[in-house]
Design an enzyme around this catalytic site. Structure first.
Site, mmCIF file in Angstrom:
data_model
loop_
_atom_site.group_PDB
_atom_site.id
_atom_site.type_symbol
_atom_site.label_atom_id
_atom_site.label_comp_id
_atom_site.label_asym_id
_atom_site.label_seq_id
_atom_site.Cartn_x
_atom_site.Cartn_y
_atom_site.Cartn_z
ATOM 1 C CE1 TYR A 53 -3.300 -2.715 -0.003
ATOM 2 C CE2 TYR A 53 -3.847 -2.180 2.263
ATOM 3 C CZ TYR A 53 -4.074 -2.923 1.123
ATOM 4 O OH TYR A 53 -5.080 -3.866 1.106
ATOM 5 C CB SER A 215 -14.457 -4.012 -2.121
ATOM 6 O OG SER A 215 -15.030 -3.090 -3.028
ATOM 7 N N PRO A 216 -16.587 -3.481 0.923
ATOM 8 C CG PRO A 216 -16.814 -2.412 2.973
ATOM 9 C CD PRO A 216 -15.781 -2.909 2.007
ATOM 10 C CG LEU A 217 -19.413 0.952 0.937
ATOM 11 C CD1 LEU A 217 -19.374 2.467 1.092
ATOM 12 C CD2 LEU A 217 -20.712 0.390 1.497
ATOM 13 N N GLY A 219 -16.600 -0.748 -4.406
ATOM 14 C CA GLY A 219 -16.005 0.378 -5.112
ATOM 15 C C GLY A 219 -16.867 1.621 -5.153
ATOM 16 C CG LEU A 221 -22.626 -0.479 -7.560
ATOM 17 C CD1 LEU A 221 -22.839 0.456 -8.746
ATOM 18 C CD2 LEU A 221 -22.492 -1.923 -8.045
ATOM 19 C CG LEU A 222 -23.195 -2.011 -2.895
ATOM 20 C CD1 LEU A 222 -22.741 -3.199 -2.064
ATOM 21 C CD2 LEU A 222 -24.576 -2.271 -3.486
ATOM 22 N N GLY A 223 -22.799 2.809 -2.163
ATOM 23 C CA GLY A 223 -22.775 3.973 -1.287
ATOM 24 C C GLY A 223 -23.640 5.120 -1.764
ATOM 25 N N GLY A 224 -24.682 4.816 -2.532
ATOM 26 C CA GLY A 224 -25.540 5.871 -3.069
ATOM 27 C C GLY A 224 -25.018 6.412 -4.376
#
Length: 331
Positions: A53, A215-217, A219, A221-224
């Site tokens: 990282y 990646s719970p969202l 990338g 996509l699932l964050g609104g």
């Protein structure tokens, strides 16, 4: 903050994992330190990073930021369950001398010493194999890990991006050696990507591994994503997996239905996606990678969010998942 035990270990960890991937590339050192202080103050004790990282010519930079944070004292290191990863090629231009990447015993030994130096600590709590190394036998990997455990440099070993059969192979080999084996698996898992339910999560549960979704969202996509797009602020949803999904008509309709469902119940999409993961069997806690303090605050709210059965049923209808695992078809 809610806590659980990491798989079959006695290690108690927060149900939210602070991912540090953005520290360095997206968030400067001062803001990164502030986010980590806020997370620790809120009870988050599980921090995840990796030796690569920082990326490109700055590989290792993120571990370095954690190291300077630990060096500030105040019990920061003692309160933190520290996880990092090994596998990646640490050459700035993507090339390296032989044995300077993957999971050979010589690279594991070299990589852990380099990580310890950057992290300014004498041990790593959870040392994870970032990817599968198909060229190195598990016997060699566990021999290297056992030495590091005996030396006190690492306490536990975990995997990332491993298939179910890789988990089985790893832990069966460890058992023959009398080694503890893997205690966790870090996998891609969220509402929009549920294939881990077929093999990976059943294998993890069978062998007593904690599951740490990345990646719970998906990338962003699932964050609104659609709402933000309409508001003129695409953020992460303007690139990567999110952009690809929104460009597809059927996927876009699915995300619109998701956002409509949550709006109906007065829920923030990103917080609901995290809260859903916390209801899933075997999940220790999702990794969140906040770039700002507000993003951390939103993730913290998700840990306390209780989704109703109506919402959970609606989410399953929109994102039905892969269906039953193969063992369900046995007579």
């Amino acid at each position: 903050m809610k806590y659980t035990q990491l798989g079959r270990t006695g290690l108690k960890v927060s149900r939210l994992v602070l991912g540090t991937m953005n520290f360095g590339p997206q968030t400067d050192e001062a803001e990164s330190h502030a986010i980590m202080d806020a997370a620790l103050d809120a009870g988050v004790n599980f921090f995840d990073t990796a030796n690569v990282y920082g990326w490109g010519e700055n590989k290792g930079r993120t571990e370095g930021i954690l190291g300077t944070w630990f060096a500030r004292g105040g019990g920061r290191r003692e309160k933190t369950v520290l996880a990092t990863k090994v596998y990646g090629n640490m050459g700035a231009d993507g090339t390296a001398w032989p044995n300077h990447d993957k999971l050979s015993a010589v690279n594991i030994r070299r990589a852990v010493d380099a990580s310890l130096k950057r992290l300014q600590t004498d041990h790593i709590d959870l040392y994870q194999f970032h990817h599968v190394d198909r060229a190195t036998p598990w016997e060699e990997i566990w021999q290297a890990v056992d030495v590091l455990v005996q030396q006190g440099k690492i306490l536990y070993a975990g995997s990332s991006n491993h298939a179910g059969w890789h988990i089985a192979q790893a832990n069966e080999t460890a058992a023959r050696r009398g080694s503890l084996g893997l205690v966790s698996e870090q996998c891609l898992y969220n509402l929009a990507e549920r294939r881990a339910e077929m093999e990976v999560i059943p294998a993890a549960q069978g062998y007593g591994l904690g599951v740490i979704p990345w990646s719970p969202l998906h990338g962003g996509l699932l964050g609104g994503a659609i709402r933000k797009e309409n508001e003129g602020g695409g953020g992460r949803s303007s690139s990567g997996r999110a952009a690809e999904a929104l460009a597809d008509a059927s996927s876009r309709a699915q995300i619109q239905a998701y956002e409509d469902l949550l709006a109906k119940h007065g829920l923030e999409p990103g917080e609901a996606a995290l809260a859903w993961l916390l209801t899933r069997p075997g999940v220790t806690g999702p990794i969140v990678g906040p770039r700002t303090g507000e993003q951390l605050a939103s993730a913290l709210r998700a840990v306390e969010l209780e989704l109703s059965e109506t919402v959970l049923t609606g989410l399953d209808e929109i994102f039905p998942g892969p269906g039953p695992s193969p063992e369900a078809f046995a007579w």
